[in-house]
Every structure is written in C-alpha cells, then in structure tokens.
Scaffold this motif. Structure first.
Motif, PDB file in Angstrom:
ATOM      1  N   GLY A 315     -51.720 128.075 -54.631  1.00  0.00           N
ATOM      2  CA  GLY A 315     -52.563 128.259 -53.592  1.00  0.00           C
ATOM      3  C   GLY A 315     -52.506 127.020 -52.442  1.00  0.00           C
ATOM      4  N   GLY A 316     -51.497 126.088 -52.718  1.00  0.00           N
ATOM      5  CA  GLY A 316     -51.427 125.088 -51.787  1.00  0.00           C
ATOM      6  C   GLY A 316     -50.393 125.513 -50.977  1.00  0.00           C
ATOM      7  N   ASP A 317     -49.843 124.384 -49.892  1.00  0.00           N
ATOM      8  CA  ASP A 317     -49.043 124.823 -48.772  1.00  0.00           C
ATOM      9  C   ASP A 317     -48.196 123.414 -48.521  1.00  0.00           C
ATOM     10  OD1 ASP A 317     -48.401 126.349 -46.643  1.00  0.00           O
ATOM     11  OD2 ASP A 317     -50.139 125.273 -45.381  1.00  0.00           O
ATOM     12  N   THR A 318     -47.847 122.847 -49.398  1.00  0.00           N
ATOM     13  CA  THR A 318     -47.001 121.871 -49.271  1.00  0.00           C
ATOM     14  C   THR A 318     -45.442 122.296 -49.170  1.00  0.00           C
ATOM     15  OG1 THR A 318     -48.064 120.176 -50.829  1.00  0.00           O
ATOM     16  CG2 THR A 318     -45.944 119.618 -50.466  1.00  0.00           C
ATOM     17  N   ASN A 319     -45.156 123.386 -49.734  1.00  0.00           N
ATOM     18  CA  ASN A 319     -43.642 124.133 -49.640  1.00  0.00           C
ATOM     19  C   ASN A 319     -44.005 125.444 -48.580  1.00  0.00           C
ATOM     20  OD1 ASN A 319     -45.008 125.093 -51.948  1.00  0.00           O
ATOM     21  ND2 ASN A 319     -43.039 125.668 -52.810  1.00  0.00           N
ATOM     22  N   GLY A 320     -45.168 125.631 -48.056  1.00  0.00           N
ATOM     23  CA  GLY A 320     -45.185 126.789 -47.151  1.00  0.00           C
ATOM     24  C   GLY A 320     -44.357 126.723 -46.061  1.00  0.00           C
ATOM     25  N   PRO A 321     -44.408 128.124 -45.288  1.00  0.00           N
ATOM     26  CA  PRO A 321     -43.702 128.135 -44.213  1.00  0.00           C
ATOM     27  C   PRO A 321     -43.820 126.989 -42.869  1.00  0.00           C
ATOM     28  CG  PRO A 321     -44.436 130.118 -44.870  1.00  0.00           C
ATOM     29  CD  PRO A 321     -45.195 129.324 -45.648  1.00  0.00           C
ATOM     30  N   ALA A 322     -45.370 126.775 -42.776  1.00  0.00           N
ATOM     31  CA  ALA A 322     -45.667 125.489 -42.085  1.00  0.00           C
ATOM     32  C   ALA A 322     -45.099 124.397 -42.355  1.00  0.00           C
ATOM     33  CB  ALA A 322     -47.158 125.595 -41.682  1.00  0.00           C
ATOM     34  N   ALA A 323     -45.096 123.991 -43.437  1.00  0.00           N
ATOM     35  CA  ALA A 323     -44.471 122.674 -43.646  1.00  0.00           C
ATOM     36  C   ALA A 323     -42.985 122.712 -43.743  1.00  0.00           C
ATOM     37  CB  ALA A 323     -44.752 122.438 -45.400  1.00  0.00           C
ATOM     38  N   VAL A 324     -42.438 123.572 -44.010  1.00  0.00           N
ATOM     39  CA  VAL A 324     -40.791 123.837 -43.970  1.00  0.00           C
ATOM     40  C   VAL A 324     -40.378 123.699 -42.592  1.00  0.00           C
ATOM     41  CG1 VAL A 324     -38.845 125.119 -44.466  1.00  0.00           C
ATOM     42  CG2 VAL A 324     -40.552 124.962 -46.029  1.00  0.00           C
ATOM     43  N   TYR A 325     -41.191 124.447 -41.770  1.00  0.00           N
ATOM     44  CA  TYR A 325     -40.954 124.395 -40.110  1.00  0.00           C
ATOM     45  C   TYR A 325     -41.150 122.778 -39.681  1.00  0.00           C
ATOM     46  CZ  TYR A 325     -43.328 124.510 -35.412  1.00  0.00           C
ATOM     47  OH  TYR A 325     -43.576 124.413 -34.019  1.00  0.00           O
ATOM     48  N   SER A 326     -41.988 122.296 -40.206  1.00  0.00           N
ATOM     49  CA  SER A 326     -42.179 120.913 -39.616  1.00  0.00           C
ATOM     50  C   SER A 326     -40.897 119.919 -39.918  1.00  0.00           C
ATOM     51  CB  SER A 326     -43.565 120.357 -40.340  1.00  0.00           C
ATOM     52  OG  SER A 326     -43.361 119.755 -41.443  1.00  0.00           O
ATOM     53  N   ILE A 327     -40.300 120.340 -41.174  1.00  0.00           N
ATOM     54  CA  ILE A 327     -39.031 119.323 -41.545  1.00  0.00           C
ATOM     55  C   ILE A 327     -38.116 120.004 -40.757  1.00  0.00           C
ATOM     56  CG2 ILE A 327     -37.881 118.583 -43.365  1.00  0.00           C
ATOM     57  CD1 ILE A 327     -40.628 117.629 -43.670  1.00  0.00           C
ATOM     58  N   VAL A 328     -37.728 121.070 -40.493  1.00  0.00           N
ATOM     59  CA  VAL A 328     -36.873 121.677 -39.727  1.00  0.00           C
ATOM     60  C   VAL A 328     -36.753 121.016 -38.321  1.00  0.00           C
ATOM     61  CG1 VAL A 328     -36.060 123.592 -38.468  1.00  0.00           C
ATOM     62  CG2 VAL A 328     -36.413 123.846 -41.022  1.00  0.00           C
ATOM     63  N   LYS A 329     -37.856 121.313 -37.585  1.00  0.00           N
ATOM     64  CA  LYS A 329     -38.154 120.710 -36.238  1.00  0.00           C
ATOM     65  C   LYS A 329     -37.743 119.037 -36.425  1.00  0.00           C
ATOM     66  CE  LYS A 329     -38.960 124.183 -33.909  1.00  0.00           C
ATOM     67  NZ  LYS A 329     -37.878 124.603 -32.855  1.00  0.00           N
ATOM     68  N   TYR A 330     -38.417 118.302 -37.279  1.00  0.00           N
ATOM     69  CA  TYR A 330     -37.994 117.004 -37.276  1.00  0.00           C
ATOM     70  C   TYR A 330     -36.516 116.722 -37.467  1.00  0.00           C
ATOM     71  CZ  TYR A 330     -36.876 112.867 -40.346  1.00  0.00           C
ATOM     72  OH  TYR A 330     -36.245 111.845 -40.709  1.00  0.00           O
ATOM     73  N   PRO A 515     -34.567 121.835 -46.106  1.00  0.00           N
ATOM     74  CA  PRO A 515     -35.677 121.632 -46.033  1.00  0.00           C
ATOM     75  C   PRO A 515     -36.801 122.383 -46.833  1.00  0.00           C
ATOM     76  CG  PRO A 515     -34.878 121.891 -43.652  1.00  0.00           C
ATOM     77  CD  PRO A 515     -33.758 122.228 -44.642  1.00  0.00           C
ATOM     78  N   GLN A 516     -36.347 123.643 -47.340  1.00  0.00           N
ATOM     79  CA  GLN A 516     -37.296 124.379 -48.181  1.00  0.00           C
ATOM     80  C   GLN A 516     -37.034 123.813 -49.483  1.00  0.00           C
ATOM     81  OE1 GLN A 516     -39.341 127.602 -47.832  1.00  0.00           O
ATOM     82  NE2 GLN A 516     -39.917 126.584 -49.465  1.00  0.00           N
ATOM     83  N   ALA A 517     -35.742 123.495 -49.966  1.00  0.00           N
ATOM     84  CA  ALA A 517     -35.774 122.966 -51.316  1.00  0.00           C
ATOM     85  C   ALA A 517     -36.238 121.696 -51.653  1.00  0.00           C
ATOM     86  CB  ALA A 517     -33.946 122.853 -51.479  1.00  0.00           C
ATOM     87  N   ALA A 518     -36.408 120.951 -50.471  1.00  0.00           N
ATOM     88  CA  ALA A 518     -36.892 119.609 -50.546  1.00  0.00           C
ATOM     89  C   ALA A 518     -38.437 119.749 -50.506  1.00  0.00           C
ATOM     90  CB  ALA A 518     -36.658 118.605 -49.140  1.00  0.00           C
ATOM     91  N   MET A 519     -39.260 120.633 -49.930  1.00  0.00           N
ATOM     92  CA  MET A 519     -40.315 120.702 -49.966  1.00  0.00           C
ATOM     93  C   MET A 519     -40.954 121.445 -51.333  1.00  0.00           C
ATOM     94  SD  MET A 519     -41.150 118.933 -47.490  1.00  0.00           S
ATOM     95  CE  MET A 519     -42.933 119.294 -47.378  1.00  0.00           C
TER      96      MET A 519
END
Length: 600
Positions: A315-330, A515-519
C-alpha cells in the motif's frame, strides 16, 4: 568519520545520515563556545546587549528589556551551572554559539557550552543518549525530520506538556508559540508539540532572471514551444527550458551554457537529494500538508499512527510509477542538460557551479545558498548589488495534484530529552528559548537568513533588504510557503531509514540498476527495517505494523475507492504541455501584508 569539505564558501557534511549544504559554514568540524563571563544581574548588562547586538528587533527596546529581565529572574536558581547544548554546523548556529551564548551567560549567570558539529554526529550522539539513558547533552537542536522518531520512542520531552507543567516556571511568557511558522512540522500525530523551530530554509527553483527577460530568447522560445519563457509551473516546462538553453542558445558571451545543474555520484550526499521531497515534487504520495496522508512523500503508508508499508504491494508508493518517474527524470536531465562533470560530482562539488555564471536554471536549490549567491563581484551579480538571478516556487511533476506538498523545508528545532536531569533540563530550556526569543530572532534572521517567525519575515527591515535577496523574502511571505515541509510523522526511525536512500538510488545513478529496480530495492529495504521495528515492539502502539502483501491492482483500486491518490497508476503521458508563469506577475499576485493569526 568524514570531515567537512569546502569549495568557494560552500560546505557539505557527507555522512550516512542526511547531510546538507549551508552558506558561510566554518571549515572547523567543531566549535565549542564555552562562556565563562561572570553574570551581572543588572539592567545595564541587558541594555548593553539590546543596544549593541539585538537590533533590529520586532520588539521595542522596552519590551526587549522586559523579556531579558524575565530571563534573568527565571535563571536565578541555576546561576553558576554550566549547560551543554549541541547543533549542526551552519551559520545560524555559529552565531548562537559565539554571540548569543555569551549574551545569555552575562544576563543570566548560566554558563553555556554550545557545540557546533557535523549533522551526522548530532544524530549519532542523540541516538546514544536515547539508547543509553546517559545524559550526553542538556539541550539539542536537531532536525524536525526526526519528529516521527521522537514521537514513537518516548525519549523526548513533550514541549506543550512541559511548558504547561514541570517547565512552566522557566517558560518565557513572551515566547509566542503561534508566531513560529514551522510549528506544524514539530507536532506529533497526537497533536502535541515535541520540538520548536530554531532555523528554517527551503528547497526552491533558481533561475537566471536576466536571461529569462532577454527579448530575443523569449521570442525564440515562444516560436519553438508555443508558450512564454518564464518560471516553469510543471516539469514539462522545466525540461523544455533545459533543452532550449542547452541546445538552442548554447553559448552566451562566448561561454557554453547549460539548462540544468545537479549531481550524481553514489555518495552519502546523494541521499537527501531525494528524501528532501523530490518524490513529492513528482507527485508521489497523497494530498496533505505538512505531509501526505495516508501515504507520505517517502512512500510510507500510515493507518492511524502506525506505518504499514512503503512498497506498493503493502500500500506504499516508494516504488510506484510516480517515484520511478521522478528517478527517470532526474537521470535524463542530468545526462542531457547538465555539465558533463555533474554525473561524477557530490553535493559540495556541485554547489558552487551556478554562481559561476553558466547555468540557466536549477530545480533543486536550497535557500541556504542565498548568502553566497549575493556576494559582490561574482558572475551572477549586477554592479548595483542586485542579483541577476531569482528564486521561485518549484515546478511539479506529471503525477502531482493540488493539495500535495511541493518541496522540502528544513527545520532545525530545539529538543529536550527525558534522560536529562530536571534542573539541567530547565537551565538548557532557558537558553534554547533565549536563542529563539523575539528579542534576538530578527537579528539572527538577518545573520543566517533562516526564518522561524512570521513577525520577523514581515518586518520592515526585510522589506528594505528584499531586492538584494533574489526573491527569498517574497517566497517566505507568500501563501505558497506552506507547501514546503520537512519529513513528517510517517517515518518511524529517520536515522535507520534515511541511510537506505543514497545506497539504493545510487545504483540507479551509477547505472547498476534501472530506476524501477532501484526503487523496488529501496522499498523492500524500508519494509525490512519497519518489520524489525514491528517485531521488537520498541515503538509500542504507534510503531510499524506491516500490511500483508497484495497486488498493485488491489492498491490502485483501493485508492480510487477511498478517494485517495497513492499509489497512482502509470500515466499514459508523463510529459503534458509545458506551463510557465511570469515571475513579476507571480510576485505581484502574492499578498502585501501578513496574514491574521490567533493569539497565543
């Protein structure tokens, strides 16, 4: 243990716990201000400090004297005692240790040894006292990022209870708690005050106002993108502006320019680059100020006061689409639009770069940089003493929604521990109140530019100084300010969890993981720490209690059913049309007078 590094006046503490840059910090690893001046309990001593040091002030000199007379009287039972206080190495705390400690001793007779050390060491010593029960320091100034830690371990004195009970006789009647702009940051889920801010600074957007005002650049940008060059409201506009300056403008006055600046070396300094609200800027977590509920910007879900998981399957969001998107953009922006050397830089190495004059904008920029960015003669300053740059509210990512936090604000806060003997705690509390009192806080704000009081922000002295501070005062007076907040109550053990970030996201930065694997790894590591806390039951009824694992679709559907956001499904389009706003129009839209507030 690593020591402070320093380049061009910019310093950083690279520790496993979150480290941050502050302007004008001393290169020394420790400053101990041990004051032994004998007390002179007379009004002449107080008046001397009022006239020579404590100006300007929001209080009249008569009211300053009244407040100092109260401190002198309240301190009488503790005269001759020496108290030990500690804080991290920043300009504001150095001023306290060198100047305010001396003043306090002369006025009250209580001697003060105020140590100023690396932030990681502050947290380490704090942990030592909490775990051992032995008194290491009598008073602490540590980040409100630890509010979830303080609330759950039961080792911290609840200030709201203390001021009304045991510490009532040593609580300044002129303290005015409601004047503190960060009071909500230091309040636990139980509604009680655990800490009180001593200094604050925010993470904002920085840009070259002179370049953005250039008619030729504005015309070319509008022709290419179909909207005006201005302060980016969303990440799409930030990306377009980065592309424009890097690959269309290319050079200004014969110098290669870049549309973005960041750093990427796998190093402890990479950690707070993300815990300091980068994921929330992208749209991770839920709506809520100061932190999202039920899911915060670290991706940790809460049920009541209990953390229940950070991975999407819990139920968390540390590895959700928004979090992964943030790493991709970075990663994309650093590769495409920042100087080539940025990838191998740490925070302390990257900090001076914008001031050298070749960077058009920076999305992750601390207001603590202000003092070094307004030094006469540097490339980003005009001859008349005004800056060529401005700071503004940060743009938000594609997943962000109105009502979510939009950035990070540090709040180093005064803290008392139960393991400190009662008399020493009272003496330390007097000193800690003194350094945040209205008598001294406005002058301290001018020294460190780290505001804690609404009354200081709106003082006429800052109205006069504002044009030379690049938008700092305008931001702190704006209604937007409330969207910049520290780490909150969802994080049950800040020291244990914070160190996981640089290690896991560093794998994405180095290319070792996607990014997905890291998150995914970060979310699993956070859940593992919380699972150990749950099994130990050391945090009691508000400690972690992990949800059982479910499919991502289960949690996506639950968010929709509950009317919450996190975790959000992956968007079909993560780059909507860019949107900007004119800086001067933005400033004019903000109120010109302070908000009304309840009295104490």
């Amino acid at each position: 243990m690593r020591h402070l590094t320093r380049r061009n006046g910019l310093s950083a503490r690279t520790r496993l716990i979150k480290t941050r840059f502050m302007t004008m910090a001393s290169a020394a690893a420790l400053i101990a201000a041990s004051v032994t001046v004998p007390a002179r309990a007379d009004d002449a001593t107080s008046q001397k400090w009022i006239d020579s040091e404590f100006q300007p002030s929001t209080l009249s000199k008569a009211d300053q004297l009244k407040e100092l007379q109260w401190f002198e009287k309240a301190a009488q039972p503790f005269k001759g005692m020496e108290v030990n206080v500690v804080s991290e190495t920043i300009t504001t705390h150095e001023y306290e240790a060198r100047t305010l400690a001396k003043a306090f001793t002369e006025i009250t007779g209580i001697k003060v040894k105020h140590d100023v050390i690396q932030e990681g060491d502050v947290v380490e010593k704090l942990q030592t006292q909490m775990q051992s029960g032995k008194n290491v320091y009598d008073g602490w100034i540590n980040d409100s990022d630890l509010i979830g830690t303080h609330f759950r371990y039961g080792q911290t004195v609840i200030l709201s209870d203390y001021m009304a009970g045991e510490g009532k006789d040593v609580t300044d009647p002129m303290l005015d708690v409601n004047d503190f702009i960060g009071k909500s940051f230091t309040t636990g889920p139980d509604g009680k005050l655990y800490q009180l801010p001593d200094q604050q600074f925010a993470n904002l957007y920085w840009f070259r106002y002179d370049w953005f005002s250039n008619p030729d650049y504005k015309s070319k940008f509008k022709a290419k993108y179909g909207y005006d060059l201005g302060v980016p409201v969303n990440w799409s506009a930030y990306e377009d502006i980065a592309e424009f300056f890097t690959n269309d403008i290319k050079e200004i006055n014969g110098v290669k320019v870049y549309g973005h600046m960041d750093y990427g070396k796998k190093d402890p300094s990479l950690g707070w680059r993300f815990t300091d609200a980068w994921l929330s800027m992208a749209g991770n977590g839920d709506k809520g100020i100061p932190n999202g509920l039920p899911v915060d910007e670290w991706g940790i879900r809460m049920e009541g006061c209990r953390p229940v998981g950070s991975s999407v399957e819990r139920g968390g969001d540390t590895n959700g689409p928004a979090a992964v998107y943030s790493i991709v953009k970075y990663l994309d922006w650093m590769k495409k639009y920042a100087p080539p050397q940025a990838q191998g830089m740490t925070f302390s190495e990257s900090g001076p770069v914008p001031a050298q004059g070749a960077i058009a904008q920076q999305i992750f920029w601390y207001t603590a940089f202000t003092a070094d960015m307004v030094k006469p003669g540097i490339a980003v300053m005009n001859a008349d003493g005004t800056p060529k740059w401005r700071m503004a509210p940060s743009p938000h990512g594609a997943y962000w929604k109105d009502g979510m936090k939009l950035g990070y604000q540090d709040a180093g806060s005064v803290t008392l521990l139960k393991s400190t003997p009662p008399d020493r705690r009272k003496a330390a509390w007097l000193y800690l109140q003194f350094i945040i009192s209205k008598t001294v806080s406005l002058k301290k704000s001018h020294v460190g530019l780290t505001f804690i009081r609404e009354s200081d922000i709106w003082d006429k002295s800052f109205t006069e100084r504002a044009p030379k501070l690049g938008g700092l005062i305008e931001f702190y007076r704006s209604p937007a300010r409330v969207q910049w907040t520290p780490t909150g109550n969802n994080v049950p053990d800040y020291p244990k969890l914070a160190q996981l970030w640089w290690q896991n996201i560093g794998d994405a930065s180095s290319g070792a993981k996607t990014p997905q694997a890291a998150m995914d790894a970060l979310a699993a590591a956070q859940d593992s720490v919380m699972e150990r806390l749950e099994k130990s039951n050391v945090q009691g009824a508000c400690g972690p209690k992990l949800n059982k694992k479910q499919t991502a679709e289960f949690w996506f559907a639950k968010a929709a059913k509950d009317g919450t956001l996190a975790p959000q499904r992956k968007l079909a389009n993560e780059k909507p049309k860019g949107e900007t706003i004119d800086y001067d129009a933005l400033i004019k839209s903000w109120p010109a007078s302070p908000p009304k507030r309840a009295s104490n």
